[in-house]
Design a protein around this motif. Structure first.
Motif, PDB file in Angstrom:
ATOM      1  N   ALA A  87       0.905  -1.144   0.000  1.00 16.08           N
ATOM      2  CA  ALA A  87       0.000   0.000   0.000  1.00 16.08           C
ATOM      3  C   ALA A  87       0.944   1.192   0.000  1.00 16.08           C
ATOM      4  CB  ALA A  87      -0.894   0.008   1.232  1.00 16.08           C
ATOM      5  N   ALA A  88       0.819   2.091  -0.966  1.00 17.49           N
ATOM      6  CA  ALA A  88       1.850   3.115  -1.098  1.00 17.49           C
ATOM      7  C   ALA A  88       1.398   4.247  -2.006  1.00 17.49           C
ATOM      8  CB  ALA A  88       3.135   2.493  -1.664  1.00 17.49           C
ATOM      9  N   THR A  89       2.061   5.365  -1.850  1.00 21.12           N
ATOM     10  CA  THR A  89       1.952   6.474  -2.789  1.00 21.12           C
ATOM     11  C   THR A  89       3.132   6.390  -3.758  1.00 21.12           C
ATOM     12  OG1 THR A  89       3.183   7.886  -1.272  1.00 21.12           O
ATOM     13  CG2 THR A  89       0.784   7.960  -1.130  1.00 21.12           C
ATOM     14  N   PRO A  90       3.041   7.006  -4.928  1.00 22.65           N
ATOM     15  CA  PRO A  90       1.881   7.698  -5.477  1.00 22.65           C
ATOM     16  C   PRO A  90       0.847   6.708  -6.008  1.00 22.65           C
ATOM     17  CG  PRO A  90       3.625   7.673  -7.111  1.00 22.65           C
ATOM     18  CD  PRO A  90       4.198   7.034  -5.874  1.00 22.65           C
ATOM     19  N   PRO A  91      -0.395   7.176  -6.234  1.00 17.78           N
ATOM     20  CA  PRO A  91      -1.395   6.284  -6.826  1.00 17.78           C
ATOM     21  C   PRO A  91      -0.923   5.738  -8.171  1.00 17.78           C
ATOM     22  CG  PRO A  91      -2.411   8.315  -6.013  1.00 17.78           C
ATOM     23  CD  PRO A  91      -0.931   8.526  -5.955  1.00 17.78           C
ATOM     24  N   GLY A  92      -1.427   4.568  -8.523  1.00 15.27           N
ATOM     25  CA  GLY A  92      -1.053   3.946  -9.793  1.00 15.27           C
ATOM     26  C   GLY A  92      -1.196   2.444  -9.778  1.00 15.27           C
ATOM     27  N   ALA A  93      -1.863   1.904  -8.756  1.00  6.49           N
ATOM     28  CA  ALA A  93      -1.971   0.449  -8.609  1.00  6.49           C
ATOM     29  C   ALA A  93      -3.005  -0.175  -9.545  1.00  6.49           C
ATOM     30  CB  ALA A  93      -2.308   0.088  -7.163  1.00  6.49           C
ATOM     31  N   TYR A  94      -3.934   0.618 -10.077  1.00  5.87           N
ATOM     32  CA  TYR A  94      -4.913   0.065 -11.030  1.00  5.87           C
ATOM     33  C   TYR A  94      -4.205  -0.112 -12.381  1.00  5.87           C
ATOM     34  CZ  TYR A  94      -8.946   1.742  -8.138  1.00  5.87           C
ATOM     35  OH  TYR A  94      -9.883   1.992  -7.162  1.00  5.87           O
ATOM     36  N   ALA A  95      -3.393  -1.127 -12.489  1.00  7.13           N
ATOM     37  CA  ALA A  95      -2.608  -1.314 -13.710  1.00  7.13           C
ATOM     38  C   ALA A  95      -2.124  -2.752 -13.785  1.00  7.13           C
ATOM     39  CB  ALA A  95      -1.404  -0.368 -13.719  1.00  7.13           C
ATOM     40  N   GLN A  96      -1.801  -3.192 -14.994  1.00  6.96           N
ATOM     41  CA  GLN A  96      -1.224  -4.525 -15.148  1.00  6.96           C
ATOM     42  C   GLN A  96       0.194  -4.577 -14.602  1.00  6.96           C
ATOM     43  OE1 GLN A  96      -1.976  -4.763 -19.413  1.00  6.96           O
ATOM     44  NE2 GLN A  96      -3.458  -6.416 -19.070  1.00  6.96           N
ATOM     45  N   ALA A  97       0.913  -3.458 -14.679  1.00  8.44           N
ATOM     46  CA  ALA A  97       2.280  -3.372 -14.155  1.00  8.44           C
ATOM     47  C   ALA A  97       2.622  -1.906 -13.972  1.00  8.44           C
ATOM     48  CB  ALA A  97       3.271  -4.038 -15.108  1.00  8.44           C
ATOM     49  N   ARG A  98       3.630  -1.645 -13.136  1.00  8.61           N
ATOM     50  CA  ARG A  98       4.058  -0.252 -12.932  1.00  8.61           C
ATOM     51  C   ARG A  98       5.482  -0.215 -12.420  1.00  8.61           C
ATOM     52  NH1 ARG A  98       1.372   2.094  -7.340  1.00  8.61           N
ATOM     53  NH2 ARG A  98       2.387   3.964  -8.142  1.00  8.61           N
ATOM     54  N   VAL A  99       6.111   0.939 -12.563  1.00  2.00           N
ATOM     55  CA  VAL A  99       7.361   1.259 -11.885  1.00  2.00           C
ATOM     56  C   VAL A  99       7.022   2.174 -10.727  1.00  2.00           C
ATOM     57  CG1 VAL A  99       9.540   2.529 -12.092  1.00  2.00           C
ATOM     58  CG2 VAL A  99       8.817   0.961 -13.913  1.00  2.00           C
ATOM     59  N   MET A 100       7.631   1.895  -9.542  1.00  2.45           N
ATOM     60  CA  MET A 100       7.264   2.663  -8.357  1.00  2.45           C
ATOM     61  C   MET A 100       8.404   2.656  -7.347  1.00  2.45           C
ATOM     62  SD  MET A 100       4.683  -0.036  -6.468  1.00  2.45           S
ATOM     63  CE  MET A 100       4.452   1.047  -5.059  1.00  2.45           C
ATOM     64  N   PRO A 101       8.373   3.578  -6.366  1.00  2.00           N
ATOM     65  CA  PRO A 101       9.361   3.539  -5.296  1.00  2.00           C
ATOM     66  C   PRO A 101       9.289   2.213  -4.548  1.00  2.00           C
ATOM     67  CG  PRO A 101       8.185   5.628  -5.284  1.00  2.00           C
ATOM     68  CD  PRO A 101       7.465   4.748  -6.257  1.00  2.00           C
ATOM     69  N   ALA A 102      10.463   1.696  -4.163  1.00  2.00           N
ATOM     70  CA  ALA A 102      10.537   0.363  -3.563  1.00  2.00           C
ATOM     71  C   ALA A 102      10.323   0.352  -2.054  1.00  2.00           C
ATOM     72  CB  ALA A 102      11.894  -0.271  -3.875  1.00  2.00           C
ATOM     73  N   ALA A 103      10.478   1.497  -1.393  1.00  4.89           N
ATOM     74  CA  ALA A 103      10.574   1.507   0.071  1.00  4.89           C
ATOM     75  C   ALA A 103       9.364   0.879   0.753  1.00  4.89           C
ATOM     76  CB  ALA A 103      10.775   2.933   0.577  1.00  4.89           C
ATOM     77  N   GLN A 104       8.151   1.099   0.214  1.00  4.68           N
ATOM     78  CA  GLN A 104       6.940   0.580   0.852  1.00  4.68           C
ATOM     79  C   GLN A 104       6.441  -0.717   0.197  1.00  4.68           C
ATOM     80  OE1 GLN A 104       7.346   4.102   0.493  1.00  4.68           O
ATOM     81  NE2 GLN A 104       7.903   3.950   2.654  1.00  4.68           N
ATOM     82  N   VAL A 105       7.200  -1.270  -0.728  1.00  6.87           N
ATOM     83  CA  VAL A 105       6.862  -2.569  -1.316  1.00  6.87           C
ATOM     84  C   VAL A 105       7.451  -3.643  -0.399  1.00  6.87           C
ATOM     85  CG1 VAL A 105       7.010  -4.059  -3.334  1.00  6.87           C
ATOM     86  CG2 VAL A 105       6.868  -1.568  -3.629  1.00  6.87           C
ATOM     87  N   CYS A 106       6.629  -4.608  -0.016  1.00  2.00           N
ATOM     88  CA  CYS A 106       7.003  -5.580   1.021  1.00  2.00           C
ATOM     89  C   CYS A 106       7.094  -6.990   0.441  1.00  2.00           C
ATOM     90  CB  CYS A 106       5.969  -5.583   2.139  1.00  2.00           C
ATOM     91  SG  CYS A 106       5.665  -3.954   2.872  1.00  2.00           S
ATOM     92  N   PRO A 107       8.144  -7.742   0.776  1.00  5.33           N
ATOM     93  CA  PRO A 107       8.182  -9.154   0.383  1.00  5.33           C
ATOM     94  C   PRO A 107       6.967  -9.877   0.950  1.00  5.33           C
ATOM     95  CG  PRO A 107      10.308  -8.430   1.271  1.00  5.33           C
ATOM     96  CD  PRO A 107       9.332  -7.328   1.550  1.00  5.33           C
ATOM     97  N   LEU A 108       6.308 -10.675   0.108  1.00  7.42           N
ATOM     98  CA  LEU A 108       5.060 -11.332   0.495  1.00  7.42           C
ATOM     99  C   LEU A 108       5.323 -12.791   0.853  1.00  7.42           C
ATOM    100  CD1 LEU A 108       1.926 -11.174   0.679  1.00  7.42           C
ATOM    101  CD2 LEU A 108       1.879 -11.867  -1.743  1.00  7.42           C
ATOM    102  N   PRO A 109       4.988 -13.212   2.074  1.00 11.34           N
ATOM    103  CA  PRO A 109       5.183 -14.611   2.459  1.00 11.34           C
ATOM    104  C   PRO A 109       4.414 -15.564   1.542  1.00 11.34           C
ATOM    105  CG  PRO A 109       4.686 -13.261   4.386  1.00 11.34           C
ATOM    106  CD  PRO A 109       4.441 -12.401   3.187  1.00 11.34           C
ATOM    107  N   ASP A 110       4.967 -16.745   1.337  1.00 10.68           N
ATOM    108  CA  ASP A 110       4.358 -17.727   0.430  1.00 10.68           C
ATOM    109  C   ASP A 110       2.961 -18.148   0.866  1.00 10.68           C
ATOM    110  OD1 ASP A 110       6.528 -17.725  -1.254  1.00 10.68           O
ATOM    111  OD2 ASP A 110       7.498 -19.445  -0.309  1.00 10.68           O
ATOM    112  N   GLY A 111       2.675 -18.112   2.156  1.00  9.49           N
ATOM    113  CA  GLY A 111       1.389 -18.586   2.643  1.00  9.49           C
ATOM    114  C   GLY A 111       0.230 -17.634   2.429  1.00  9.49           C
ATOM    115  N   ILE A 112       0.491 -16.477   1.840  1.00 13.51           N
ATOM    116  CA  ILE A 112      -0.553 -15.478   1.602  1.00 13.51           C
ATOM    117  C   ILE A 112      -0.707 -15.298   0.100  1.00 13.51           C
ATOM    118  CG2 ILE A 112      -1.269 -13.090   1.981  1.00 13.51           C
ATOM    119  CD1 ILE A 112       0.400 -13.105   4.558  1.00 13.51           C
TER     120      ILE A 112
END
Length: 324
Positions: A87-112
């Motif tokens: 969950a992060a700024t700037p908006p732009g998640a309604y997309a097939q793919a995007r380039v974005m700042p990495a700081a708030q992107v989190c590794p996702l555990p396999d069980g989720i």
């Protein structure tokens, strides 16, 4: 070129446009992520309508999950091929793919799953800061939570139960109240048939609650203040019914030396380490089974306007996702 949802001017759901846009490569401190699922939230409505102004044209969407496809210089917590969510700024998640700042992107555990992650990042991190970073809460405290059958609300009901906090919910129908109770609310009040402030007083032997968590805004503000015990805390964190109108700060003294705050998630997750720690606690709640993510609506990205209409009409329960 990837599908991306943008607005060129503020307005209703009809302002949403699905266009093809180039993605490009990440620069320093950025990643490129291919989305498997995207989340829908009321903040998207506020941005689309102009309540939260943006420089236009602009892409929309604040949360998603997918796979890291490229990593820019200086990014060390993610690598190509990693499952990730944000969950992060700037908006732009309604997309097939995007380039974005990495700081708030989190590794996702396999069980989720990707769908669960897209449905829970903004909502779950919101619940995390409400319960752990806004005002001290302890076992036995009582919280009033509005819209308890929504995406944030159902997570909050379970979170409260997992920590020994009594949550009194409100919702707009008996069916929604039943859902909140199923997910851990101690009580749920149908605000369409009952005066919720009066019922809260009855449920608390006239004392009121320690904390109100209110994302509804204008419609519930006065009743929320009337539901608090002396020295209680009002957390106004959304505007689903419209923004809270101006009020005299003196009313807080008259009603029992109340406290009030208007937080946003993005202040809380601004620092990389804090964001990652908050996400780790959220992931832990989900992996332990204490919090289950309920996805009640799914829309194709092309049907994003229909998704917005359903959300604004209060026709949704739990979380809603878009599939790119």
């Amino acid at each position: 070129m990837v599908k991306t949802v943008i607005i060129e001017e503020a307005g209703g759901p009809e302002a949403l446009r699905v266009v093809d846009r180039p993605v490009g490569d990440p620069g320093a401190g950025e990643v490129r992520i291919t989305h498997k699922a995207c989340g829908l939230n009321f903040i998207d409505v506020y941005q689309r309508s102009g309540l939260y102004p943006m420089t236009l044209p602009h892409a929309l969407g604040m949360e998603a999950a997918g796979v890291i496809e490229a990593v820019g210089a200086g990014v060390t917590h993610l690598k190509v091929g990693d499952r990730a969510a944000y969950a992060a700024t700037p908006p732009g998640a309604y997309a097939q793919a995007r380039v974005m700042p990495a700081a708030q992107v989190c590794p996702l555990p396999d069980g989720i799953s990707f769908e669960e992650a897209a449905a829970m990042m903004l909502k779950g991190l919101t619940v995390q800061y409400l319960f752990h970073r806004t005002t001290p809460l302890k076992v036995g405290d009582t919280v009033l939570f509005h819209a308890a059958a929504g995406g944030v609300g159902l997570i909050a009901c379970q979170w409260a139960r997992s920590e020994g906090i009594t949550l009194i919910g409100t919702a707009g129908s008996d069916a929604k109240c039943a859902m909140a109770l199923e997910h851990g609310a101690a009580h749920c009040i149908n605000y369409k048939t009952e005066d919720f402030a009066a019922r809260v007083r009855a449920l608390t032997d006239g004392k009121g609650v320690d904390v109100v968590m209110d994302a509804v805004g204008a419609d519930t503000f006065e009743g929320s203040l009337d539901s608090l015990k002396p020295l209680g805390m009002m957390i106004s964190f959304g505007n689903a019914s419209g923004p809270v109108p101006p009020f005299s700060v003196g009313i807080l003294g008259q009603k029992g030396s109340l406290k009030i705050t208007r937080p946003t998630l993005f202040t809380h997750i601004a620092e990389h380490e804090t964001c990652q720690a908050m996400a780790a606690q959220l992931f832990g709640k989900v992996q332990s089974g204490a919090v289950k993510i309920r996805i009640d609506q799914r829309f194709a990205l092309d049907d994003v306007a229909e998704a917005h209409r359903a959300l604004e009409a209060r026709k949704t329960t739990g979380s809603t996702i878009l599939t790119p």
